[in-house]
Motif scaffolding. Structure first.
Motif, PDB file in Angstrom:
ATOM      1  N   GLN A   1      -1.862  13.287   3.862  1.00  0.00           N
ATOM      2  CA  GLN A   1      -0.905  12.892   4.882  1.00  0.00           C
ATOM      3  C   GLN A   1      -1.089  11.417   5.216  1.00  0.00           C
ATOM      4  O   GLN A   1      -2.196  10.904   5.182  1.00  0.00           O
ATOM      5  CB  GLN A   1      -1.105  13.718   6.160  1.00  0.00           C
ATOM      6  N   VAL A   2       0.025  10.798   5.541  1.00  0.00           N
ATOM      7  CA  VAL A   2       0.033   9.386   5.907  1.00  0.00           C
ATOM      8  C   VAL A   2       0.603   9.246   7.309  1.00  0.00           C
ATOM      9  O   VAL A   2       1.588   9.903   7.652  1.00  0.00           O
ATOM     10  CB  VAL A   2       0.861   8.559   4.920  1.00  0.00           C
ATOM     11  N   GLN A   3      -0.020   8.409   8.111  1.00  0.00           N
ATOM     12  CA  GLN A   3       0.493   8.104   9.446  1.00  0.00           C
ATOM     13  C   GLN A   3       0.501   6.602   9.638  1.00  0.00           C
ATOM     14  O   GLN A   3      -0.353   5.891   9.109  1.00  0.00           O
ATOM     15  CB  GLN A   3      -0.390   8.734  10.527  1.00  0.00           C
ATOM     16  N   LEU A   4       1.485   6.134  10.414  1.00  0.00           N
ATOM     17  CA  LEU A   4       1.511   4.740  10.858  1.00  0.00           C
ATOM     18  C   LEU A   4       1.166   4.734  12.332  1.00  0.00           C
ATOM     19  O   LEU A   4       1.852   5.367  13.145  1.00  0.00           O
ATOM     20  CB  LEU A   4       2.888   4.116  10.638  1.00  0.00           C
ATOM     21  N   VAL A   5       0.099   4.037  12.693  1.00  0.00           N
ATOM     22  CA  VAL A   5      -0.402   4.014  14.059  1.00  0.00           C
ATOM     23  C   VAL A   5      -0.158   2.633  14.657  1.00  0.00           C
ATOM     24  O   VAL A   5      -0.696   1.630  14.160  1.00  0.00           O
ATOM     25  CB  VAL A   5      -1.903   4.352  14.100  1.00  0.00           C
ATOM     26  N   GLU A   6       0.629   2.592  15.713  1.00  0.00           N
ATOM     27  CA  GLU A   6       1.004   1.331  16.351  1.00  0.00           C
ATOM     28  C   GLU A   6       0.163   1.064  17.596  1.00  0.00           C
ATOM     29  O   GLU A   6      -0.282   1.996  18.266  1.00  0.00           O
ATOM     30  CB  GLU A   6       2.471   1.364  16.769  1.00  0.00           C
TER      31      GLU A   6
ATOM     32  N   VAL B   1      -2.626   4.862   7.824  1.00  0.00           N
ATOM     33  CA  VAL B   1      -3.869   5.602   7.586  1.00  0.00           C
ATOM     34  C   VAL B   1      -3.564   6.858   6.791  1.00  0.00           C
ATOM     35  O   VAL B   1      -2.494   7.435   6.900  1.00  0.00           O
ATOM     36  CB  VAL B   1      -4.587   5.949   8.908  1.00  0.00           C
ATOM     37  N   GLY B   2      -4.534   7.253   5.981  1.00  0.00           N
ATOM     38  CA  GLY B   2      -4.354   8.432   5.156  1.00  0.00           C
ATOM     39  C   GLY B   2      -4.702   8.116   3.716  1.00  0.00           C
ATOM     40  O   GLY B   2      -5.281   7.079   3.407  1.00  0.00           O
ATOM     41  N   SER B   3      -4.307   9.008   2.828  1.00  0.00           N
ATOM     42  CA  SER B   3      -4.590   8.851   1.415  1.00  0.00           C
ATOM     43  C   SER B   3      -3.432   8.095   0.762  1.00  0.00           C
ATOM     44  O   SER B   3      -2.388   8.663   0.492  1.00  0.00           O
ATOM     45  CB  SER B   3      -4.785  10.225   0.771  1.00  0.00           C
ATOM     46  N   ILE B   4      -3.642   6.797   0.539  1.00  0.00           N
ATOM     47  CA  ILE B   4      -2.555   5.899   0.140  1.00  0.00           C
ATOM     48  C   ILE B   4      -2.841   5.283  -1.217  1.00  0.00           C
ATOM     49  O   ILE B   4      -3.919   4.727  -1.437  1.00  0.00           O
ATOM     50  CB  ILE B   4      -2.373   4.795   1.204  1.00  0.00           C
ATOM     51  N   TYR B   5      -1.817   5.349  -2.083  1.00  0.00           N
ATOM     52  CA  TYR B   5      -1.924   4.709  -3.386  1.00  0.00           C
ATOM     53  C   TYR B   5      -1.415   3.276  -3.337  1.00  0.00           C
ATOM     54  O   TYR B   5      -1.986   2.387  -3.945  1.00  0.00           O
ATOM     55  CB  TYR B   5      -1.142   5.512  -4.421  1.00  0.00           C
ATOM     56  N   GLY B   6      -0.337   3.063  -2.554  1.00  0.00           N
ATOM     57  CA  GLY B   6       0.212   1.720  -2.441  1.00  0.00           C
ATOM     58  C   GLY B   6       1.250   1.636  -1.337  1.00  0.00           C
ATOM     59  O   GLY B   6       1.791   2.646  -0.892  1.00  0.00           O
ATOM     60  N   ILE B   7       1.500   0.406  -0.871  1.00  0.00           N
ATOM     61  CA  ILE B   7       2.522   0.149   0.156  1.00  0.00           C
ATOM     62  C   ILE B   7       3.410  -0.971  -0.330  1.00  0.00           C
ATOM     63  O   ILE B   7       2.919  -2.025  -0.744  1.00  0.00           O
ATOM     64  CB  ILE B   7       1.890  -0.211   1.508  1.00  0.00           C
ATOM     65  N   ASN B   8       4.704  -0.771  -0.234  1.00  0.00           N
ATOM     66  CA  ASN B   8       5.662  -1.780  -0.643  1.00  0.00           C
ATOM     67  C   ASN B   8       6.150  -2.531   0.597  1.00  0.00           C
ATOM     68  O   ASN B   8       5.359  -3.131   1.308  1.00  0.00           O
ATOM     69  CB  ASN B   8       6.802  -1.135  -1.429  1.00  0.00           C
ATOM     70  N   ASP B   9       7.449  -2.479   0.870  1.00  0.00           N
ATOM     71  CA  ASP B   9       7.984  -3.206   2.024  1.00  0.00           C
ATOM     72  C   ASP B   9       7.485  -2.611   3.339  1.00  0.00           C
ATOM     73  O   ASP B   9       7.260  -1.410   3.457  1.00  0.00           O
ATOM     74  CB  ASP B   9       9.508  -3.164   2.022  1.00  0.00           C
ATOM     75  N   MET B  10       7.347  -3.495   4.347  1.00  0.00           N
ATOM     76  CA  MET B  10       6.985  -3.072   5.702  1.00  0.00           C
ATOM     77  C   MET B  10       7.935  -3.754   6.677  1.00  0.00           C
ATOM     78  O   MET B  10       8.332  -4.911   6.451  1.00  0.00           O
ATOM     79  CB  MET B  10       5.528  -3.423   6.014  1.00  0.00           C
ATOM     80  N   ASP B  11       8.305  -3.058   7.739  1.00  0.00           N
ATOM     81  CA  ASP B  11       9.326  -3.555   8.666  1.00  0.00           C
ATOM     82  C   ASP B  11       8.949  -3.271  10.121  1.00  0.00           C
ATOM     83  O   ASP B  11       8.168  -2.367  10.407  1.00  0.00           O
ATOM     84  CB  ASP B  11      10.668  -2.867   8.392  1.00  0.00           C
TER      85      ASP B  11
ATOM     86  N   SER C   1       7.835   6.813  -0.181  1.00  0.00           N
ATOM     87  CA  SER C   1       8.598   7.423   0.892  1.00  0.00           C
ATOM     88  C   SER C   1       8.496   6.537   2.119  1.00  0.00           C
ATOM     89  O   SER C   1       7.534   5.766   2.261  1.00  0.00           O
ATOM     90  CB  SER C   1       8.064   8.830   1.236  1.00  0.00           C
ATOM     91  N   VAL C   2       9.491   6.649   3.005  1.00  0.00           N
ATOM     92  CA  VAL C   2       9.500   5.845   4.220  1.00  0.00           C
ATOM     93  C   VAL C   2       8.768   6.586   5.333  1.00  0.00           C
ATOM     94  O   VAL C   2       9.064   7.752   5.611  1.00  0.00           O
ATOM     95  CB  VAL C   2      10.931   5.515   4.667  1.00  0.00           C
ATOM     96  N   TYR C   3       7.828   5.898   5.953  1.00  0.00           N
ATOM     97  CA  TYR C   3       7.097   6.444   7.095  1.00  0.00           C
ATOM     98  C   TYR C   3       7.355   5.575   8.313  1.00  0.00           C
ATOM     99  O   TYR C   3       7.601   4.363   8.180  1.00  0.00           O
ATOM    100  CB  TYR C   3       5.586   6.475   6.802  1.00  0.00           C
ATOM    101  N   TRP C   4       7.281   6.207   9.505  1.00  0.00           N
ATOM    102  CA  TRP C   4       7.550   5.520  10.762  1.00  0.00           C
ATOM    103  C   TRP C   4       6.365   5.652  11.705  1.00  0.00           C
ATOM    104  O   TRP C   4       5.705   6.698  11.748  1.00  0.00           O
ATOM    105  CB  TRP C   4       8.780   6.108  11.446  1.00  0.00           C
ATOM    106  N   GLY C   5       6.156   4.595  12.489  1.00  0.00           N
ATOM    107  CA  GLY C   5       5.194   4.670  13.557  1.00  0.00           C
ATOM    108  C   GLY C   5       5.755   5.422  14.751  1.00  0.00           C
ATOM    109  O   GLY C   5       6.944   5.772  14.778  1.00  0.00           O
ATOM    110  N   GLN C   6       4.899   5.644  15.752  1.00  0.00           N
ATOM    111  CA  GLN C   6       5.288   6.448  16.912  1.00  0.00           C
ATOM    112  C   GLN C   6       6.095   5.655  17.930  1.00  0.00           C
ATOM    113  O   GLN C   6       6.703   6.249  18.828  1.00  0.00           O
ATOM    114  CB  GLN C   6       4.038   7.032  17.599  1.00  0.00           C
ATOM    115  N   GLY C   7       6.139   4.342  17.775  1.00  0.00           N
ATOM    116  CA  GLY C   7       6.861   3.497  18.714  1.00  0.00           C
ATOM    117  C   GLY C   7       5.955   2.997  19.827  1.00  0.00           C
ATOM    118  O   GLY C   7       5.071   3.720  20.297  1.00  0.00           O
TER     119      GLY C   7
END
Length: 121
Positions: free
Chosen positions: A1-6, A25-35, A108-114
């Motif tokens: 699982q992947v999470q974005l923590v703001e 955070v999580g088991s990540i192979y790679g990250i492309n664009d970030m916004d 895949s696109v992941y989102w932070g909690q805001g």
């Protein structure tokens, strides 16, 4: 699982500065664009700033010259430095990232909690 923590939101007076952070955070192979996006009450979510894996950036016209997006690929993090804040910058800010989680078939696109940013006049 992947999470974005703001982190990093808060209340600031007009003209002040804030720095938002977002860590994948999580088991990540790679990250492309970030916004970074934001959504003010009663308005649609809008793109504020974008950064590619190579570090190229684009900004909404409303924040050009005041906000700076950056990233640290060593720790899978993206940042938004916000200077000369205005009351109209008040919104919930969300980070977003195109993440390739280990075991998945692609990005895949992941989102932070805001995080709430409130700028007082």
């Amino acid at each position: 699982q992947v999470q974005l923590v703001e982190s990093g939101g808060g209340l600031v007076q007009a003209g002040g500065s804030l720095r938002l952070s977002c860590k994948a955070v999580g088991s990540i192979y790679g990250i492309n664009d970030m916004d970074w996006y934001r959504q003010a009450p009663g308005k649609q979510r809008e793109l504020v700033a974008h950064i590619t894996s190579g570090g190229s950036t684009t900004y909404a016209d409303s924040v050009k010259g005041r906000f700076t997006i950056s990233r640290d690929n060593r720790v899978n993090a993206v940042y938004l430095q916000m200077n000369s804040l205005k009351p109209e910058d008040t919104a919930v800010y969300y980070c977003s990232a195109h993440v390739w989680a280990r075991g998945s078939l692609g990005y895949s696109v992941y989102w932070g909690q805001g995080t709430q940013v409130t700028v007082s006049s």
